[in-house]
Design an enzyme around this catalytic site. Sequence first.
Site, PDB file in Angstrom:
ATOM      1  N   ARG A   1       4.250  -6.861   7.122  1.00 27.83           N
ATOM      2  CA  ARG A   1       3.506  -7.579   8.164  1.00 27.83           C
ATOM      3  C   ARG A   1       4.416  -8.508   8.965  1.00 27.83           C
ATOM      4  O   ARG A   1       4.410  -8.513  10.196  1.00 27.83           O
ATOM      5  CB  ARG A   1       2.353  -8.347   7.523  1.00 27.83           C
ATOM      6  CG  ARG A   1       1.342  -7.426   6.842  1.00 27.83           C
ATOM      7  CD  ARG A   1       0.434  -8.157   5.878  1.00 27.83           C
ATOM      8  NE  ARG A   1      -0.397  -9.153   6.544  1.00 27.83           N
ATOM      9  CZ  ARG A   1      -1.176 -10.011   5.906  1.00 27.83           C
ATOM     10  NH1 ARG A   1      -1.243  -9.969   4.573  1.00 27.83           N
ATOM     11  NH2 ARG A   1      -1.899 -10.868   6.574  1.00 27.83           N
TER      12      ARG A   1
ATOM     13  N   VAL B   1      -5.419  -5.371   1.917  1.00 28.06           N
ATOM     14  CA  VAL B   1      -4.702  -4.105   2.097  1.00 28.06           C
ATOM     15  C   VAL B   1      -5.174  -3.129   1.015  1.00 28.06           C
ATOM     16  O   VAL B   1      -5.363  -3.514  -0.136  1.00 28.06           O
ATOM     17  CB  VAL B   1      -3.171  -4.329   1.986  1.00 28.06           C
ATOM     18  CG1 VAL B   1      -2.425  -3.000   2.008  1.00 28.06           C
ATOM     19  CG2 VAL B   1      -2.685  -5.238   3.116  1.00 28.06           C
TER      20      VAL B   1
ATOM     21  N   LEU C   1      -0.818  -5.504  -4.292  1.00 24.86           N
ATOM     22  CA  LEU C   1      -1.128  -5.345  -2.870  1.00 24.86           C
ATOM     23  C   LEU C   1      -1.965  -6.535  -2.447  1.00 24.86           C
ATOM     24  O   LEU C   1      -2.800  -7.017  -3.221  1.00 24.86           O
ATOM     25  CB  LEU C   1      -1.943  -4.062  -2.621  1.00 24.86           C
ATOM     26  CG  LEU C   1      -1.239  -2.715  -2.629  1.00 24.86           C
ATOM     27  CD1 LEU C   1      -2.247  -1.599  -2.408  1.00 24.86           C
ATOM     28  CD2 LEU C   1      -0.153  -2.657  -1.568  1.00 24.86           C
ATOM     29  N   ASP C   2      -1.759  -6.998  -1.224  1.00 24.41           N
ATOM     30  CA  ASP C   2      -2.597  -8.079  -0.703  1.00 24.41           C
ATOM     31  C   ASP C   2      -4.066  -7.664  -0.776  1.00 24.41           C
ATOM     32  O   ASP C   2      -4.390  -6.476  -0.677  1.00 24.41           O
ATOM     33  CB  ASP C   2      -2.233  -8.388   0.759  1.00 24.41           C
ATOM     34  CG  ASP C   2      -0.843  -9.006   0.894  1.00 24.41           C
ATOM     35  OD1 ASP C   2      -0.350  -9.584  -0.088  1.00 24.41           O
ATOM     36  OD2 ASP C   2      -0.263  -8.888   1.988  1.00 24.41           O
ATOM     37  N   LYS C   3      -4.924  -8.649  -0.908  1.00 27.08           N
ATOM     38  CA  LYS C   3      -6.356  -8.382  -1.044  1.00 27.08           C
ATOM     39  C   LYS C   3      -6.905  -7.590   0.149  1.00 27.08           C
ATOM     40  O   LYS C   3      -7.765  -6.733   0.001  1.00 27.08           O
ATOM     41  CB  LYS C   3      -7.108  -9.719  -1.189  1.00 27.08           C
ATOM     42  CG  LYS C   3      -8.496  -9.582  -1.758  1.00 27.08           C
ATOM     43  CD  LYS C   3      -9.076 -10.924  -2.147  1.00 27.08           C
ATOM     44  CE  LYS C   3     -10.422 -10.736  -2.803  1.00 27.08           C
ATOM     45  NZ  LYS C   3     -10.998 -12.006  -3.257  1.00 27.08           N
TER      46      LYS C   3
END
Length: 195
Positions: A144, A47, A43-45
């Site tokens: 996104r 998120v 997961l993106d940092k």
Amino acid sequence: MQILFHDDNITAVIKEVGMDSEKDLPRLLEEKYGTPFYTVHRLDKNVGGVMVYAGNKESAAKLSHLIQNSKMIKEYVAKVHGTPDEHGFFEDLLFKDSKKNKVYVVDRLRKGVKSAKLEYWTLIKGENSLVRIRLYTGRSHQIRVQFASRKFALLGDKKYGAKDEFSAPFLYSSKITFPYKNETVTFESLPDWAK
């Protein structure tokens, strides 16, 4: 870090916004349980949400196989600017510019371009809408950029066009479902803004 489930093979956790899913969380799990952990998805940092880690190489291989064969179902919730249709599919070709760490929708296949598909349901309609999303592919920044390219930028997602006061995208990994030990397991959680 909240633990949802733990055994020798898999551990389900809730990743907090700001944590690195490939460095911080495996290290914290290793400190807690005293054994190495293996990252099978990310997961993106900026998120948060539900993640599953493997407790050994064999489990990591099995989980990776499930992901590659679309047997691990990942669902998200997001808050977006505008009002998408009640239900829909987005299918695009995405290109990631690694230097800028930004993803773009493009119109033809070429080196570095990957197909991306998701399905969504609008749960609450309004100026800012709440959507539930099922990923069919796991591309970098996929949700996104696919919503932003249709003028539904996620709240807080400045990188993809949001013009608001929030500092992080309103995106959360809310549910992961997959077969495990001859049954189907589901791990889920919701952020406060989606309850």
